[in-house]
Design an enzyme around this catalytic site. Structure first.
Site, PDB file in Angstrom:
ATOM      1  N   CYS A  30      -0.121  29.621 -14.947  1.00 56.93           N
ATOM      2  CA  CYS A  30      -0.264  30.156 -16.587  1.00 56.93           C
ATOM      3  C   CYS A  30      -1.223  28.387 -17.158  1.00 56.93           C
ATOM      4  O   CYS A  30      -0.166  28.675 -18.373  1.00 56.93           O
ATOM      5  CB  CYS A  30       0.576  30.694 -17.274  1.00 56.93           C
ATOM      6  SG  CYS A  30       1.165  31.888 -16.048  1.00 56.93           S
ATOM      7  N   PRO A  87       0.689  -1.374   0.031  1.00 59.32           N
ATOM      8  CA  PRO A  87      -0.446  -0.165   0.014  1.00 59.32           C
ATOM      9  C   PRO A  87       1.097   1.327   0.162  1.00 59.32           C
ATOM     10  O   PRO A  87       1.413   1.094   0.742  1.00 59.32           O
ATOM     11  CB  PRO A  87      -0.560  -0.308   1.352  1.00 59.32           C
ATOM     12  CG  PRO A  87       0.411  -0.922   2.001  1.00 59.32           C
ATOM     13  CD  PRO A  87       0.509  -1.942   1.595  1.00 59.32           C
TER      14      PRO A  87
HETATM   15  N1  LLP Z   1       2.475  -1.357  -6.502  1.00 59.28           N
HETATM   16  C1  LLP Z   1       2.508  -1.042  -7.368  1.00 59.28           C
HETATM   17  C2  LLP Z   1       3.273  -1.987  -8.475  1.00 59.28           C
HETATM   18  C3  LLP Z   1       2.685   0.293  -7.953  1.00 59.28           C
HETATM   19  O1  LLP Z   1       2.599   0.325  -9.503  1.00 59.28           O
HETATM   20  C4  LLP Z   1       1.820   0.854  -6.931  1.00 59.28           C
HETATM   21  C5  LLP Z   1       1.263   2.018  -7.491  1.00 59.28           C
HETATM   22  C6  LLP Z   1       1.375   1.002  -5.539  1.00 59.28           C
HETATM   23  C7  LLP Z   1       2.127  -0.010  -5.299  1.00 59.28           C
HETATM   24  C8  LLP Z   1       0.581   1.021  -4.946  1.00 59.28           C
HETATM   25  O2  LLP Z   1      -0.406   1.808  -4.672  1.00 59.28           O
HETATM   26  P1  LLP Z   1      -1.591   2.479  -4.568  1.00 59.28           P
HETATM   27  O3  LLP Z   1      -1.603   1.562  -2.763  1.00 59.28           O
HETATM   28  O4  LLP Z   1      -0.724   4.311  -3.432  1.00 59.28           O
HETATM   29  O5  LLP Z   1      -2.733   2.711  -4.802  1.00 59.28           O
HETATM   30  N2  LLP Z   1      -0.302   9.031  -9.356  1.00 59.28           N
HETATM   31  C9  LLP Z   1      -1.434   8.787  -9.121  1.00 59.28           C
HETATM   32  C10 LLP Z   1      -1.108   7.302  -8.868  1.00 59.28           C
HETATM   33  C11 LLP Z   1      -0.195   5.979  -8.803  1.00 59.28           C
HETATM   34  C12 LLP Z   1      -0.093   4.739  -8.410  1.00 59.28           C
HETATM   35  C13 LLP Z   1       1.259   3.825  -9.699  1.00 59.28           C
HETATM   36  N3  LLP Z   1       1.825   2.849  -8.770  1.00 59.28           N
HETATM   37  C14 LLP Z   1      -2.125   9.494  -8.599  1.00 59.28           C
HETATM   38  O6  LLP Z   1      -1.887  10.610  -7.973  1.00 59.28           O
HETATM   39  O7  LLP Z   1      -3.430   8.502  -8.366  1.00 59.28           O
END
Ligand code: LLP
Length: 408
Positions: A350, A282
């Site tokens: 901008c 997570p």
């Molecule tokens: N594991 C892998 C292989 C991942 O690619 C990611 C996130 C995670 C774990 C963690 O995911 P989480 O638990 O945080 O959902 N910039 C985007 C989110 C991109 C997530 C990329 N990978 C946003 O601001 O919503």
């Protein structure tokens, strides 16, 4: 009524003034330049322990996805609680090690690891590499042979499940660039069976981010379980399973969230009798709710049919609204007893897309008033840019009455 505790348990109004933990945010606004990233340490600790407690049968190794926020304080807070780290670059790997993370609690994910990064990870003897293709695995085997070292591998499977999240953060459909198709997994296990440098321990997956429904998780988890049973029937030892991250958080009043206990229960029920080491990755869930951006109103501006509030935080500090259409709750630091007014809350950059919320109802705002943008602990400071050559915003970590300014 503004129920701020739904966003962060340590965010509260006392006599109409907004506090994070025991610090009045107004005081931080006087002491420091805005915009300012503020984090509640207690909220991060709370998120970690709630997640850990949600599991009743399996005891997963929680590897925080560092991409969500790579501030050193966060690495220290979480690794002190026993958390491992999921890294996706040499930068993240080195930073984790420098901040005292046990190398055997580091997993390396990502679709485009370079050979140089792979070599460093092998030399640092990390727990495992989650591999995204046969091509990548073949290169890892060559590097291991040259170094005469072995490495543990989990194959990242693409389960072809729609996470029902934003198009741009969905990773588990067959058309996405991530993971290995179900059909190829067995063939890879067979191919590397007697390779003495490569130890394929099991499978990994990650179907997307900001997932707020249980169904995509349970669908993908069921599919991977079948895959494990099939591999075992073929005589392969599968001892490790990395289920990725993806659990969503609350960003605005419309946004429903998943009960973390039901997520853990699905994992408990599906995997507790399989004698597997379970890993989860997570990112957002652990840190997203802990952070806010403290921002000052530069000025208001009346348009033909509407009024704008221009604040000093922009898309260089928080790109999520511009990139994904995300709406982050915005609240005043001082509650006023005036009528509600409708504003478009915008940044100073901008670009037309530098808008936080359109037609937001809030008490009348004036120049110099402070506001808070909620749920900015994840994918905010780490995705910041220097666009318009603005100074990077500082970050501050708060625990009860104490705060530390952090330069990352
Ligand atoms: N594991 C892998 C292989 C991942 O690619 C990611 C996130 C995670 C774990 C963690 O995911 P989480 O638990 O945080 O959902 N910039 C985007 C989110 C991109 C997530 C990329 N990978 C946003 O601001 O919503």
């Amino acid at each position: 009524m503004i129920k701020v505790s739904e966003y962060n348990k340590f965010l509260s109004y006392n006599k109409n003034k907004l506090f994070l933990e025991d610090i009045p945010l107004e005081n931080l606004g006087e002491k420091f330049d805005t915009p300012l990233f503020c984090y509640s340490v207690s909220q991060i600790e709370h998120n970690f322990t709630e997640l850990q407690k949600a599991f009743k049968k399996v005891k997963p190794l929680i590897c925080y996805a560092l991409k969500a926020n790579f501030n050193s304080n966060i690495i220290k807070i979480l690794s002190n609680l026993g958390c491992g780290i999921d890294v996706v670059s040499d930068g993240e790997l080195q930073k984790s090690l420098k901040n005292g993370v046990d190398n055997q609690k580091i997993v390396f994910s990502g679709v485009g690891k370079t050979n140089k990064e792979i070599e460093i990870a092998i030399k640092k003897n990390i727990k495992q590499i989650n591999v995204e293709s046969i091509e990548e695995l073949e290169e890892i085997a060559i590097i291991c042979k040259r170094l005469n070292r072995t490495i543990n591998i989990c194959l990242r499977v693409n389960p072809d499940v729609d996470a029902k999240t934003h198009e741009k953060i969905s990773t588990g459909r067959s058309e996405d660039k991530f993971g290995i198709s179900d059909k190829k997994v067995l063939e890879i296990f067979k191919k590397f069976k007697s390779n003495k440098f490569i130890k394929i321990k099991g499978l990994s997956m990650h179907i997307g981010s900001q997932i707020v429904l249980l169904e995509p998780f349970s669908k993908a988890f069921r599919k991977i379980k079948l895959q494990i049973l099939k591999l075992r029937r073929e005589g392969f030892e599968v001892s490790s399973l990395d289920l990725g991250g993806g659990v969503g958080i609350k960003y605005n009043d419309k946004n429903k969230i998943l009960d973390i206990k039901s997520y853990a229960q699905v994992i408990d029920e599906l995997f507790s009798d399989l004698d597997l080491e379970i890993i989860i990755e997570p990112g957002r869930y652990l840190v997203g709710s802990s952070g806010i951006i403290l921002s000052r109103v530069i000025r208001t501006k009346s348009g033909d049919n509407k009024d704008f509030v221009i604040i000093d935080a922009g898309m260089d500090n928080l790109i999520r609204p511009a990139l994904y259409g995300a709406e982050h709750k915005i609240i005043p630091v001082k509650k006023k007893q005036t009528n509600l007014k409708s504003y478009d809350i915008v940044g100073p950059i901008c670009e037309t897309s530098d808008v936080f919320i359109k037609k937001m109802k809030i008490h009348r705002l004036n120049s110099d008033d402070l506001v808070v943008i909620c749920s900015t602990g994840a994918y905010s400071s780490c995705m910041a840019s220097q666009y318009n050559l603005r100074k990077p915003a500082k970050e501050i970590f708060i625990k009860k009455k104490k705060f530390t300014l952090s330069n990352n």
